[in-house]
Structures are given as structure tokens and as C-alpha cells.
Design an enzyme around this catalytic site. Structure first.
Site, mmCIF file in Angstrom:
data_model
loop_
_atom_site.group_PDB
_atom_site.id
_atom_site.type_symbol
_atom_site.label_atom_id
_atom_site.label_comp_id
_atom_site.label_asym_id
_atom_site.label_seq_id
_atom_site.Cartn_x
_atom_site.Cartn_y
_atom_site.Cartn_z
ATOM 1 C CE LYS A 287 40.757 48.857 38.340
ATOM 2 N NZ LYS A 287 39.769 47.838 38.767
ATOM 3 C CB SER B 128 41.504 46.420 41.701
ATOM 4 O OG SER B 128 40.523 46.278 40.676
ATOM 5 C CB SER C 54 37.397 45.880 41.482
ATOM 6 O OG SER C 54 38.167 44.831 42.007
#
Length: 433
Positions: A8, A83, A107
Site C-alpha cells: 500500500k 483505504s 481498510s
């Protein structure tokens, strides 16, 4: 053996930018790797790509002013979640065998669920966070954690065991000094996993899930019963209130944090994830005010602490129904469709476990079948959000979308959660054979 891993856009790699969706952070190059990056490389991993996130990270969707929007590989009119939505999309397309996401309110679990993956939200301090960038740094009551996302159930154990066996507490002072517990993974204190008790949470007392998710819970119930395990009902205890306290903690300073970060370039703070021309919606987890005083924040943190104690007592009191007092709650993941994108406006099915700091896995169960998952009429609703979610459900628009569930354990029981997720996954495969 070398293997590829995706990260990420939050995990710093020396010499590269890490923006977390902020234009303001373009051109800021990391001077060293995040602790987890070093550990993964020493384990033979090759970080080969970093994946998209929403601006500020505090969204259950993925869009920013740098890279744009990430959509769902199963249906591009739906979201990949957030996210860690870039990870979810890449992994669902088989573009990476294993990825690393982060989770402060869901997330890791939201993208994993929406993209048909396996994922794990560990307890705080189990996986090193040092050297990763984040929003709301300094807020240390309900923390973000790093964890694995993968298309294979085995990936969860491979990641967690490798990271923990590297003794990350020697590199990050916030890591809990707990070695990989093989006895816990083997479920030695749970009759070696031969006959477990699982508790199904049919709804959280605030929002009733859509038909395909209820069907997934029933499929799991049947599979576990067939495999010789016990299944009882889990009764949620004030989940809505606990999640409201969690959001109050985040909102204490998040508005100022977002504005200061974005002010370097003057980029606008994204206020909605609905595409251009769509109706704006207000997400429950976004800031509602300019902040609170330190004293007000302390009172909220105190109330959350007291709730954690009450929830532990609530869990222990299940002994009268389970005989063990150690059920493994299996809960649903709630989502809805609107204006050609998902609008995750009720994140409490994931956020509650962050508030309690309980590890939670995501595992796939089935897909949406409009012929089976018919919308049922309802005359009464728990609250306006419950009504809105019911009205949003359109079976045809979800056709073929993955349906996943969560499995939850108590704080720092990652090994047991992984093992029990493997048991549920195996039972589902046998039942569907």
C-alpha cells in the site's frame, strides 16, 4: 525463496515518494525503508509495486487527486473499497500473490471483502508500523495496523509467521513482544480444533445486512454444523455506541490534520467519494467538527476503555451457552450500491473490532445471485440508515460480486484466528463439493 509482494502507498521505500493520496507529498522521498519493508526483504520478498489509496486514507473507497479512482475488478461500476483499495483490486486481478494493507476502521477488511480475498486485521503492536506514513499521527488510542491481503488462505499464516519470527520488537518499540505461538495456531487449548463453537452475528443491532450476506451466514452455519462444530448466535453489545466513541476520537483533530497537510499546495480536501455528477453522501467516519479539547478527548477515551471491559465480560459470559466461553464470532460485512459506486456509509461491522482491538479475518463465501438473493419487503427499520441500506439494494447491479464474512478473536489471538479461518474455509469447500 524469492517472492513478489505489493505494498500500500503508505509503506516507505528508500528513494521513493509515499503520498497517501496527498498532492502535497509529491516530491518527498523516503530516506530509508519502513521497518516492515526491511523485514519482508530479509524474508525473501521483492516489493515490486505500491498501490492506490484515498486522500487522507480515511475513506472506505479509493480516489485521490494524483492517481484517480480505483474500481472493482468484478464490476467497474462498483468500488474496490478502501483505504487499501488498490491492493484489493490488484490482488483480485491476480496481479500480486500477497499484499500489505493497513486498517484503522476496516481498510484491510473492506477491500478484501469487496474483492473476494482473504485478509487479516491484526491487533495493535503485532506487525511493525515504524517508518510507514499515516494520517492523524499522534492519535494513539485507536491505531491503524498493517496486515496481509491475499487470494490464498495460506498467505495469512505465511505472512504473519514470517514477520513475527523476525522479532520485530527489536526494531520497532511499539511491537508487542509475543513470539509466534504454534500451540495457539494448533488450537491446543480448544481441543485441537476438533469441536469448536462459532457464534453468528446476524446483524449489529443498527443495520440489517442484504440478502446475499445473510445467505452467506447460513451457508457457513450449515458447513460448520456438518463438520461437527457448534454454532450459536452472537448478540452484539452496543456496537453503534462503541463506534460513535471511536469516531469521536478520530474527529478530535482530524480536520486540522487534513487541512494542514493539504495546505502546502492548496489542494482541496475530498468531501465525497461519489463520482462527478453523483449525489454527495456524508460518510459516518468523516470529520463533523473542528475538533475537541484535550479534556473532552480524555472523557471519550475513558468511556471507550470502560466499554472494552464490558465487552470482555460480555464475551466471557457466553460460557453458559458454549461450555467454553470462547466462541469465535462470525460477522457479516455490510455494503450498499448507489450511483454506480459503493457507498460504505455504515462501517460499524468492521470499526467495532478496531475499537476493541480484536483481530479479525476476512474470507470469501459466495457471490451474489439475483435469482436467489431477492430483495425482501420490510415494514420496520432500526433507524434511517437501516432504511437507506435496504432501499439501496439492487440484486442485478451486484450480480457476481464476492460475498465475504469476518471471523473475530480476542486481542492478540492472531494465530488462533488464522487457524479457525482455515477451519471455516475448509468446511465451506467440503460443503460445496
Amino acid at each position: 525463496m524469492d517472492f513478489l509482494v505489493s505494498l500500500k502507498d503508505q509503506l516507505c521505500i528508500k528513494g521513493l515518494e509515499t503520498t497517501i493520496g496527498y498532492v502535497s507529498w509529491i516530491g518527498k522521498y523516503a530516506e530509508k525503508n519502513a521497518v516492515l519493508v526491511d523485514i519482508l526483504e530479509e524474508c525473501g520478498a521483492i516489493p515490486f509495486v505500491r498501490t492506490n489509496v484515498p486522500q487522507t486514507l480515511m475513506w472506505a473507497d479509493t480516489f485521490n487527486h494524483i492517481f484517480g479512482r480505483t474500481t472493482n475488478p468484478y464490476n467497474r461500476s462498483l468500488t474496490s473499497g478502501g483505504s487499501s483499495g488498490g491492493e484489493g483490486a490488484l490482488l483480485a486481478m491476480k496481479g500480486s500473490p500477497l499484499g500489505v494493507g493497513s486498517d484503522i476502521g476496516g481498510s484491510i477488511r473492506a477491500p478484501s471483502a469487496l474483492c473476494g480475498l482473504y485478509g487479516l486485521r491484526p491487533s495493535c503492536g503485532r506487525v511493525p508500523y515504524g517508518g510507514a506514513v499515516n494520517s492523524m499521527e499522534g492519535q494513539d488510542s485507536v491505531l491503524s495496523v498493517l496486515g496481509p491481503m491475499t487470494g490464498s488462505i495460506s498467505g495469512l499464516k505465511i505472512f504473519m509467521e514470517a514477520v513475527i519470527k523476525s522479532k520485530p520488537w527489536l526494531r520497532d518499540p511499539l511491537v508487542v513482544r509475543k513470539k509466534w505461538d504454534e500451540d495457539e495456531y494448533q488450537l491446543k487449548d480448544r481441543d485441537n480444533g476438533k469441536r469448536l463453537c462459532f457464534a453468528l452475528m446476524w446483524d449489529d443491532g443498527a443495520c440489517v445486512p442484504h440478502p446475499p450476506i445473510t445467505r452467506a451466514l447460513k451457508l457457513v452455519e450449515a458447513a460448520l454444523t456438518k463438520a461437527g462444530h457448534d454454532v450459536v448466535t452472537w448478540y452484539p453489545m452496543e456496537h453503534k455506541k462503541l463506534c460513535e466513541l471511536t469516531r469521536d476520537i478520530w474527529n478530535a483533530g482530524s480536520t486540522e490534520d487534513f487541512m494542514i497537510t493539504a495546505s502546502e499546495t492548496g489542494e482541496p480536501i475530498i468531501s465525497t467519494m461519489v463520482p462527478d455528477g453523483g449525489e454527495a453522501t456524508v460518510a459516518l467516519f468523516r470529520p463533523k467538527n473542528g475538533g475537541t479539547t484535550a479534556y473532552q478527548l480524555w472523557q471519550v477515551q475513558k468511556e471507550r476503555r470502560d466499554f472494552r471491559t464490558k465487552y470482555l465480560e460480555h464475551w466471557n459470559n457466553t460460557a453458559s451457552r458454549t461450555g467454553t466461553g470462547r466462541p469465535s464470532p462470525l460477522t457479516n460485512f455490510l455494503f450498499a450500491h448507489r450511483r454506480h459506486t459503493f457507498v460504505v456509509r455504515h462501517p460499524d461491522y468492521t470499526t467495532v473490532w478496531n475499537a476493541l482491538d480484536y483481530p479479525a479475518s476476512i474470507f470469501p463465501v459466495t457471490t451474489v445471485d439475483p435469482a436467489i438473493d431477492v430483495k425482501q419487503p420490510r415494514e420496520t427499520f432500526k433507524d434511517p440508515v437501516d432504511r437507506e441500506y435496504h432501499e439501496m439494494y439492487q440484486p442485478e447491479k451486484f450480480r457476481g460480486s464476492p460475498i465475504c464474512l469476518q471471523l473475530v478473536g480476542r486481542t492478540l489471538e492472531e494465530e488462533a484466528v488464522i487457524a479457525m479461518t482455515e477451519i471455516v474455509d475448509a468446511a465451506l469447500k467440503v460443503a460445496s463439493a
